[in-house]
Write a protein that holds these residues in place. Structure first.
Motif, PDB file in Angstrom:
ATOM      1  N   TYR A   7      -1.673  10.031   2.533  1.00  0.00           N
ATOM      2  CA  TYR A   7      -0.866  10.328   1.348  1.00  0.00           C
ATOM      3  C   TYR A   7      -1.735  11.063   0.338  1.00  0.00           C
ATOM      4  N   ALA A   8      -1.111  11.710  -0.630  1.00  0.00           N
ATOM      5  CA  ALA A   8      -1.841  12.436  -1.663  1.00  0.00           C
ATOM      6  C   ALA A   8      -2.549  11.498  -2.623  1.00  0.00           C
ATOM      7  N   ASP A   9      -2.063  10.253  -2.728  1.00  0.00           N
ATOM      8  CA  ASP A   9      -2.572   9.310  -3.712  1.00  0.00           C
ATOM      9  C   ASP A   9      -2.250   7.905  -3.201  1.00  0.00           C
ATOM     10  N   THR A  10      -2.723   6.887  -3.892  1.00  0.00           N
ATOM     11  CA  THR A  10      -2.432   5.506  -3.483  1.00  0.00           C
ATOM     12  C   THR A  10      -1.197   4.934  -4.182  1.00  0.00           C
ATOM     13  N   ARG A  11      -0.560   5.708  -5.059  1.00  0.00           N
ATOM     14  CA  ARG A  11       0.640   5.233  -5.740  1.00  0.00           C
ATOM     15  C   ARG A  11       1.775   5.022  -4.736  1.00  0.00           C
ATOM     16  N   THR A  12       2.661   4.104  -5.005  1.00  0.00           N
ATOM     17  CA  THR A  12       3.795   3.811  -4.116  1.00  0.00           C
ATOM     18  C   THR A  12       4.686   5.027  -3.915  1.00  0.00           C
ATOM     19  N   ASP A  13       4.868   5.844  -4.953  1.00  0.00           N
ATOM     20  CA  ASP A  13       5.739   7.013  -4.857  1.00  0.00           C
ATOM     21  C   ASP A  13       4.985   8.294  -4.478  1.00  0.00           C
ATOM     22  N   SER A  14       3.781   8.129  -3.951  1.00  0.00           N
ATOM     23  CA  SER A  14       2.962   9.275  -3.557  1.00  0.00           C
ATOM     24  C   SER A  14       3.596  10.014  -2.378  1.00  0.00           C
ATOM     25  N   LEU A  15       3.336  11.310  -2.306  1.00  0.00           N
ATOM     26  CA  LEU A  15       3.854  12.143  -1.215  1.00  0.00           C
ATOM     27  C   LEU A  15       2.909  12.121  -0.016  1.00  0.00           C
ATOM     28  N   PRO A  16       3.465  12.104   1.186  1.00  0.00           N
ATOM     29  CA  PRO A  16       2.623  12.196   2.387  1.00  0.00           C
ATOM     30  C   PRO A  16       1.988  13.577   2.496  1.00  0.00           C
ATOM     31  N   THR A  17       0.796  13.630   3.051  1.00  0.00           N
ATOM     32  CA  THR A  17       0.145  14.911   3.312  1.00  0.00           C
ATOM     33  C   THR A  17      -0.128  15.111   4.807  1.00  0.00           C
ATOM     34  N   ARG A  18      -0.030  14.031   5.576  1.00  0.00           N
ATOM     35  CA  ARG A  18      -0.235  14.137   7.022  1.00  0.00           C
ATOM     36  C   ARG A  18       0.653  13.118   7.713  1.00  0.00           C
ATOM     37  N   MET A  19       1.437  13.611   8.681  1.00  0.00           N
ATOM     38  CA  MET A  19       2.383  12.763   9.401  1.00  0.00           C
ATOM     39  C   MET A  19       2.331  13.076  10.889  1.00  0.00           C
ATOM     40  N   GLN A  20       2.704  12.078  11.680  1.00  0.00           N
ATOM     41  CA  GLN A  20       2.867  12.257  13.118  1.00  0.00           C
ATOM     42  C   GLN A  20       4.271  11.791  13.460  1.00  0.00           C
ATOM     43  N   LEU A  21       5.030  12.633  14.162  1.00  0.00           N
ATOM     44  CA  LEU A  21       6.393  12.310  14.552  1.00  0.00           C
ATOM     45  C   LEU A  21       6.468  12.279  16.071  1.00  0.00           C
ATOM     46  N   ASN A  22       7.086  11.222  16.601  1.00  0.00           N
ATOM     47  CA  ASN A  22       7.226  11.066  18.047  1.00  0.00           C
ATOM     48  C   ASN A  22       8.681  10.800  18.409  1.00  0.00           C
ATOM     49  N   HIS A  23       9.143  11.476  19.449  1.00  0.00           N
ATOM     50  CA  HIS A  23      10.497  11.271  19.972  1.00  0.00           C
ATOM     51  C   HIS A  23      10.466  11.596  21.458  1.00  0.00           C
TER      52      HIS A  23
END
Length: 189
Positions: free
Chosen positions: A156-172
């Motif tokens: 995430y960009a920050d440790t705040r609860t409403d912080s935006l993700p900066t790196r994600m992994q999606l699996n399907h």
């Protein structure tokens, strides 16, 4: 006279050093209806084939435009969807279908889950849809399982609860994607 030249050069160099506007690190007040633009990178691993591209996405309430970019920043594919249909432009070819996911699957061999992705990139589950959620000690989602997808939030960009993700992994099923988000813009035109 030389003093004026040096002063002019000093002032011009100072302008070049001004910082750019900071990238937002938190979701807007009403993220479910907030239009956004984001820049990042995507890596796709599907049935043993790997693809990577730059990504520019403009999300509006009734439409999405996604540009997949080459390493030099040129548009390799443009995906557009609205309430009526979806189009995909791939070089000189133009494709059309009723929804973007099936169109991307037909043309590219893989698809982005646009139905949920606009919420997931904000670090939120899709409302009114069953989900399994795991959170960290800051209250941020670490794993989200929804609609047949598993979304892992790696940074995430920050440790705040409403912080935006900066790196994600999606699996399907046999599709795995890494999404790195570099920039956000709220209310793009």
């Amino acid at each position: 006279m030389r003093c004026l030249v040096f002063l002019g050069l000093f002032l011009l160099s100072g302008c070049a050093l001004l910082p750019s506007a900071p990238t937002p690190v938190a979701r807007p007040a009403h993220p479910e209806s907030a239009p956004f633009a984001m820049n990042g990178r995507i890596s796709v691993d599907h049935q043993g084939e790997r693809h990577s591209a730059g990504l520019h996405w403009i999300h509006q309430a009734q439409s999405d435009e996604i540009l997949l970019l080459t390493p030099l920043g040129q548009t390799a594919a443009r995906v557009y969807r609205d309430d009526r249909n979806a189009t995909l432009d791939d070089g000189n070819k133009h494709y059309q279908d009723v929804d973007a996911e099936s169109l991307m699957q037909q043309v590219l061999g893989w698809h982005l889950p646009l139905v949920g992705l606009h919420q997931w990139v904000l670090g939120l589950p899709v409302a009114d849809t069953p989900a399994q959620i795991e959170r960290d000690s800051y209250g941020q989602i670490t794993v989200l399982r929804q609609g047949g997808w598993e979304v892992r939030y790696l940074r995430y960009a920050d440790t705040r609860t409403d912080s935006l993700p900066t790196r994600m992994q999606l699996n399907h099923e046999d599709l795995q994607m890494q999404l790195l988000i570099d920039e956000w813009e709220w209310n793009p035109q």
